[in-house]
Write a protein that holds these residues in place. Structure first.
Motif, PDB file in Angstrom:
ATOM      1  N   PRO A 149       0.754  -1.276  -0.209  1.00 43.13           N
ATOM      2  CA  PRO A 149       0.037  -0.083  -0.079  1.00 43.13           C
ATOM      3  C   PRO A 149       0.755   1.234  -0.150  1.00 43.13           C
ATOM      4  CG  PRO A 149      -0.813  -1.623   1.772  1.00 43.13           C
ATOM      5  CD  PRO A 149       0.509  -2.117   1.122  1.00 43.13           C
ATOM      6  N   ASP A 151       1.500   2.265  -3.318  1.00 40.60           N
ATOM      7  CA  ASP A 151       0.321   3.047  -3.893  1.00 40.60           C
ATOM      8  C   ASP A 151      -0.001   4.401  -3.695  1.00 40.60           C
ATOM      9  OD1 ASP A 151       0.094   0.408  -5.158  1.00 40.60           O
ATOM     10  OD2 ASP A 151      -1.529  -0.028  -3.743  1.00 40.60           O
ATOM     11  N   LEU A 182      -6.195   3.796  -4.258  1.00 45.71           N
ATOM     12  CA  LEU A 182      -6.945   2.601  -4.177  1.00 45.71           C
ATOM     13  C   LEU A 182      -6.754   1.601  -5.310  1.00 45.71           C
ATOM     14  CD1 LEU A 182     -10.355   4.693  -3.221  1.00 45.71           C
ATOM     15  CD2 LEU A 182      -8.696   3.666  -1.440  1.00 45.71           C
ATOM     16  N   ARG A 238      -4.935  -1.109  -5.553  1.00 48.47           N
ATOM     17  CA  ARG A 238      -4.642  -2.328  -5.466  1.00 48.47           C
ATOM     18  C   ARG A 238      -5.784  -2.845  -4.526  1.00 48.47           C
ATOM     19  NH1 ARG A 238       0.449  -4.385  -6.470  1.00 48.47           N
ATOM     20  NH2 ARG A 238       1.057  -2.074  -6.334  1.00 48.47           N
ATOM     21  N   VAL A 239      -6.075  -1.929  -3.423  1.00 51.74           N
ATOM     22  CA  VAL A 239      -7.137  -2.715  -2.322  1.00 51.74           C
ATOM     23  C   VAL A 239      -8.494  -2.353  -2.807  1.00 51.74           C
ATOM     24  CG1 VAL A 239      -5.512  -1.995  -0.586  1.00 51.74           C
ATOM     25  CG2 VAL A 239      -7.308  -0.227  -1.326  1.00 51.74           C
ATOM     26  N   ALA A 240      -9.027  -1.562  -3.744  1.00 52.20           N
ATOM     27  CA  ALA A 240     -10.574  -1.562  -4.091  1.00 52.20           C
ATOM     28  C   ALA A 240     -10.326  -1.215  -5.667  1.00 52.20           C
ATOM     29  CB  ALA A 240     -11.025  -0.644  -3.386  1.00 52.20           C
ATOM     30  N   TYR A 267      -5.317  -5.024 -11.916  1.00 60.09           N
ATOM     31  CA  TYR A 267      -5.766  -5.389 -10.348  1.00 60.09           C
ATOM     32  C   TYR A 267      -7.052  -5.800 -10.298  1.00 60.09           C
ATOM     33  CZ  TYR A 267      -1.182  -3.201  -9.591  1.00 60.09           C
ATOM     34  OH  TYR A 267       0.235  -2.826  -9.448  1.00 60.09           O
TER      35      TYR A 267
END
Length: 397
Positions: free
Chosen positions: A10, A13, A60, A62-64, A102
């Motif tokens: 993260p 990112d 965001l 990668r996570v969402a 992703y």
């Protein structure tokens, strides 16, 4: 710190989002945006929230991935309504790329259809609106900002998926190799256990039986003692000779080719053959077991693996008859066109049909027959204990 900013973290990112925001603010400070201002009275500061939102979308990625695409698309729509900004436009291409890399497979397929459709729609609108073919240039910005990032993301996604599949395949291959190695080690240990049992247990059983007899019978004359000692010596010498053969095999593995029976050729050091069963029977008779031998068919050459297995099965069966029987046994060797059949039958003492203590030998004989794709059976039969093994020779019918 390096771990927090490493690839796929993260922190990386957030660092990319911060760099994007810094680049957009530089363009804003230089006065290079917005490029289009349909409403000149709109304050320039209103272009900063869409810029900040599209940078948040990058953070965001990668996570969402879905939320990132939604936030970025909303920011682009607001920025375009106010007057297109170069910074927001460029950062949104990163959002599209990240969504394809992703996001789930359905997302990049949907993005490809949408961006190609918008490009065609822009080209058609341009041609109709301008009344000439140069109007297709209206669709060029959509191609640059939509189709190209999506295609690039799809290519990278496919390369990554292929690399992951290759890594998984390599790991699976390594696991299979390790499993094969363990199975080979287990098979070799089982083979060594069978050979050790046949070489050591059978000869030591004869030694133990005669030693026990010599010690338990009082008043033996010199001739009887010498006879018992002679059997003990012969069994010991034979056991030592076979043990040396086995040690030679372990020291110098064979590079032989497969035999006629389909098994790997055994080393020349292993000389136990079914043709030598007469010598084995003589030693068993000297140990005190009356053995009747019957041969059916014409003896012929056997594959090395079958020859050795047949000898060991006869050896183990007669030894069990000596240890657990009543003093007599019958050995039948039948040579068939495509197999050799061995049968050993002996009466058993009352309560001795379970052959207590012979479990390892029975297991070894069964394994030898199974490895040669043969058949093996052992158990009570017509008041006798019978061992029957049918070993295919790989020739004939």
């Amino acid at each position: 710190m390096r771990r927090w900013l490493g690839s796929g973290t993260p922190g990386r990112d957030l660092m990319l989002a911060g760099a994007s925001l810094a680049g957009g603010l530089i363009l804003y400070g230089l006065g290079w945006q917005p490029q289009v201002r349909p409403h000149p009275d709109v304050p320039q500061v209103l272009f900063l929230p869409p810029l900040l939102a599209v940078c948040v979308a990058v953070g965001l990625r990668r996570v969402a991935p879905r939320a990132s695409l939604a936030v970025g698309t909303g920011a682009l729509v607001v920025d375009t309504a106010l007057g297109a900004s170069l910074g927001t436009f460029l950062i949104y291409t990163q959002v599209l790329y990240d969504a394809c890399v992703y996001g789930p497979p359905r997302l990049w397929r949907w993005l490809l259809r949408v961006t190609v459709g918008l490009s065609l729609l822009g080209a058609v609108v341009g041609v109709v609106g301008l009344g000439q073919w140069r109007g297709v240039a209206v669709g060029v910005p959509v191609v640059l900002a939509g189709v190209l990032p999506v295609l690039t993301g799809i290519s990278v996604r496919q390369y990554r998926d292929q690399a992951a599949a290759e890594r998984a395949r390599a790991e699976q291959t390594a696991r299979l190799v390790e499993l094969d190695r363990r199975q080979a080690v287990s098979a070799e240990r089982a083979r060594m256990a069978r050979e050790l049992h046949d070489v050591v247990a059978n000869h030591l059983s004869a030694v133990a039986i005669h030693a026990t007899a010599a010690l338990s019978v009082p008043g033996l004359d010199r001739g009887q003692v010498e006879s018992a000692l002679r059997v003990i010596r012969e069994s010991s010498v034979q056991g030592l000779a076979e043990m040396r053969q086995m040690i030679d095999v372990l020291r110098e593995p064979s590079d032989g080719q497969p035999s006629a029976g389909g098994d790997a050729a055994l080393p020349d050091a292993v000389t136990a053959r079914l043709a030598e069963a007469d010598g084995l029977v003589d030693r068993i008779r000297a140990a005190g077991l009356a053995v009747r031998v019957r041969t059916d068919g014409t003896p012929g050459p056997l594959p090395v693996g079958v020859d050795l297995a047949a000898y060991r099965i006869v050896q183990e069966s007669l030894t069990n008859a000596l240890k657990h029987g009543t003093g007599e046994a019958e050995l039948t060797i039948a040579y068939r066109p495509a197999e050799v059949v061995l049968t050993v039958a002996n009466p058993v003492r009352p309560g001795g049909t379970d052959l207590e203590g012979a479990g390892a030998g029975l297991i070894g004989m069964r394994e030898r027959a199974t490895l040669l794709a043969g058949q093996f059976a052992a158990g009570p039969h017509d008041g006798h204990w019978q061992v029957r093994a049918a070993l295919p020779t790989g020739v004939g019918g």
